[in-house]
Design an enzyme around this catalytic site. Structure first.
Site, PDB file in Angstrom:
ATOM      1  N   GLU A  98       0.887  -1.173   0.000  1.00 53.62           N
ATOM      2  CA  GLU A  98       0.000   0.000   0.000  1.00 53.62           C
ATOM      3  C   GLU A  98       0.912   1.206   0.000  1.00 53.62           C
ATOM      4  O   GLU A  98       1.727   1.374   0.899  1.00 53.62           O
ATOM      5  CB  GLU A  98      -0.917  -0.046   1.227  1.00 53.62           C
ATOM      6  CG  GLU A  98      -2.047   0.949   1.158  1.00 53.62           C
ATOM      7  CD  GLU A  98      -1.726   2.231   1.874  1.00 53.62           C
ATOM      8  OE1 GLU A  98      -1.205   3.165   1.206  1.00 53.62           O
ATOM      9  OE2 GLU A  98      -1.975   2.306   3.079  1.00 53.62           O
TER      10      GLU A  98
ATOM     11  N   CYS B 256      -1.998   8.783   4.211  1.00 56.67           N
ATOM     12  CA  CYS B 256      -1.943   8.282   2.831  1.00 56.67           C
ATOM     13  C   CYS B 256      -3.293   8.418   2.125  1.00 56.67           C
ATOM     14  O   CYS B 256      -3.355   8.574   0.913  1.00 56.67           O
ATOM     15  CB  CYS B 256      -1.455   6.846   2.786  1.00 56.67           C
ATOM     16  SG  CYS B 256      -2.428   5.708   3.778  1.00 56.67           S
TER      17      CYS B 256
END
Ligand code: ADP
Length: 492
Positions: free
Chosen positions: A256, A289
């Site tokens: 990720e 993020c």
């Protein structure tokens, strides 16, 4: 030998590795300072090849017995682990905030409860993993989720405790053992995680913590051929390096890798709610993020909406993340501050219009003002690259086609946020935006059962619910010919 310890925010924390149920030091150590005020947080063991070898060996040795316990046998231990996290919520939150500057209230009320849930949720989910059979005219396909082996879990500094448990939960629930490599800019909360795991009765070697610098400890870890899985959260640059190691040993890797997510506001949306949510993108100094960093506003309401956003941002207090009134804390490190400032300086030099912010905040050395740029072209660096700071861009769109084109106009595809007043229109846009998660009239709501991950360079693979086990398990089909046994076997 007693391990090296420090007292951080009143909490005793080991600065050493945790390997095979013991604290292990290293001759090499690295300095760690608080982004809040630069306070020295002690020197942390810097592992290398030898410590990585020990950690993987310990995890490999512990694997057969942990796997053999089965989901039912692991459940009570993992439940105690989750309860142990909750029991130490104040300590974890205080240490995390001192270490990475994230908001204390957010850690206490969101991150730590969520971390405990990560452990208990996947432990419970694992109970039903092997219930799945697929009927065929000749055979019954019994789908089995077998433990894979040793998982290397590599986490970033922005939410290390929560993100580590997001990996540890399914990895251990599936019957794997783990070596965690915490981020060198925020290594301390994972040390507490080891203490809590130990107190909960996790057998030695099931969960190991290898401290150190990414290029040293992390590199040695991911190059160990005994690994069965590598789960990584961090930057695309590092993923490319780790991916090469994973390719050499053909080790499955999930990653990720951040985003440059669009935040689309339609003219018919609840503009007040949308404005509050835009301001919320500055929380934790934008080191998130999932943050929606590209604000895309329907041109017909752009002026009205900008006034609302400006007012909402004006309410965002920059300062000490330990104070309940603070919404925007410090950036993690002076190197990261320089990186964020570099983006802002280059955007200004390229002619972007600075709507607010743009530099260091009076709150201290690592505090950056909430910043917004307009006059940005879709191909400009500031609209393309992840800044990972409190820096947003403002663009307008004339119609849905343009909104979708702008939204999809980067190499990233982690998330997106859409505020819209019409369901059919919202779904039309949402279905066309490239993103692992698309929030409509909400933000940051995460269901552990739902898939999570990124498209394009935002990552490979999905985790959450059954997707986590698809990654952390070796999935096997036992195809048994129908009627081939005279009598049913007695269960072993
Ligand atoms: P960020 O930009 O968030 O600092 P990184 O991708 O640099 O992200 O780091 C995320 C994690 O990856 C950290 O725990 C770091 O120590 C680790 N890491 C960095 N380089 C390597 C590497 N070459 N091999 C393994 N892990 C690494």
């Amino acid at each position: 030998m007693a391990d090296k310890r420090a007292v951080i925010a009143g909490v005793e924390v080991s600065l050493d590795h945790w390997i095979d149920g013991q604290r292990v030091g290293s001759a090499e150590r690295f300095a760690n300072a608080s982004p809040i005020d630069g306070a020295d947080l002690g020197s942390v063991a810097a592992g290398g090849a030898a410590e990585a070898e020990m950690a993987v060996a310990a995890a490999a040795k512990a694997f057969p017995a942990w796997a053999a316990l089965g989901p039912k046998g692991r459940l009570p231990i993992l439940k105690r682990f989750a309860e142990g996290i909750l029991a130490r919520a104040n300590d974890i939150a205080a240490v995390e905030t001192a270490d990475n500057g994230s908001l204390l209230a957010g850690n206490l009320h969101r991150m730590v409860p969520r971390a405990a849930q990560n452990i208990s949720f996947f432990a419970e989910w694992a109970l039903g993993l092997n219930d799945h059979a697929i009927d065929h005219p000749e055979v019954v396909n019994n789908v089995r989720y077998d433990p894979a082996g040793v998982a290397a879990l590599i986490t970033p500094w922005n939410a290390p405790f929560m993100l580590t448990t997001w990996k540890v939960g399914p990895a251990l629930a599936a019957g794997n053992t783990a070596v965690i490599k915490p981020p060198e800019w925020a290594p301390l909360s994972c040390s507490l995680l080891a203490d809590i795991a130990h107190a909960a009765g996790l057998p030695p070697g099931v969960l190991n913590v290898l401290q150190g610098i990414g290029e040293d400890a992390g590199d040695a870890l991911v190059n160990d051929a005994r690994l069965a899985r590598i789960s990584f959260t961090g930057s695309p640059e590092t993923a490319r390096i780790i991916g090469q190691a994973a390719a050499r040993t053909i080790t499955p890797m999930s990653s990720e890798l951040g985003g440059k997510s669009p935040f689309i506001v339609c003219g018919d949306a609840d503009l007040d709610a949308a404005a509050q949510t835009v301001a919320g993108q500055y929380i934790n100094a934008g080191q998130v993020c999932l943050a929606g960093t590209r604000i895309l506003v329907e041109a017909s309401v752009a002026t009205e909406f900008l006034a609302k956003v400006r007012a909402a941002v004006g309410q965002m207090t920059v300062g000490d993340p330990r104070l309940p009134t603070t919404r925007v804390g410090p950036l993690i490190h002076r190197e990261h501050f320089a990186r964020v400032a570099g983006f802002v300086d280059r955007a200004r030099a390229a002619g972007a219009d600075l709507l607010w912010g743009g530099g260091r905040d009076a709150a201290g050395a690592l505090y950056f003002q909430p910043t917004m740029f307009a006059g940005v072209g879709p191909g400009d660096e500031i609209a393309q690259d992840e800044v990972f700071g409190p820096v947003l861009t403002w663009q307008t769109f004339a119609d849905d086609a343009e909104a979708i084109r702008l939204a999809n106009g980067t190499r990233y595809g982690l998330a997106g946020t859409l505020f819209c007043g019409n369901e059919a229109r919202a779904m039309r846009i949402a279905e066309r935006v490239v993103a692992g998660t698309l929030w409509v009239n909400c933000f940051f709501v995460r269901d552990l059962a739902a898939p999570f991950g990124g498209a394009r360079i935002s990552g490979i693979g999905r985790e959450g619910g059954t997707h986590s086990f698809d990654f952390y398990c070796d999935i096997k089909n036992i195809a048994v010919r129908k009627g081939s046994f005279a009598s049913p076997g007695s269960p072993s």
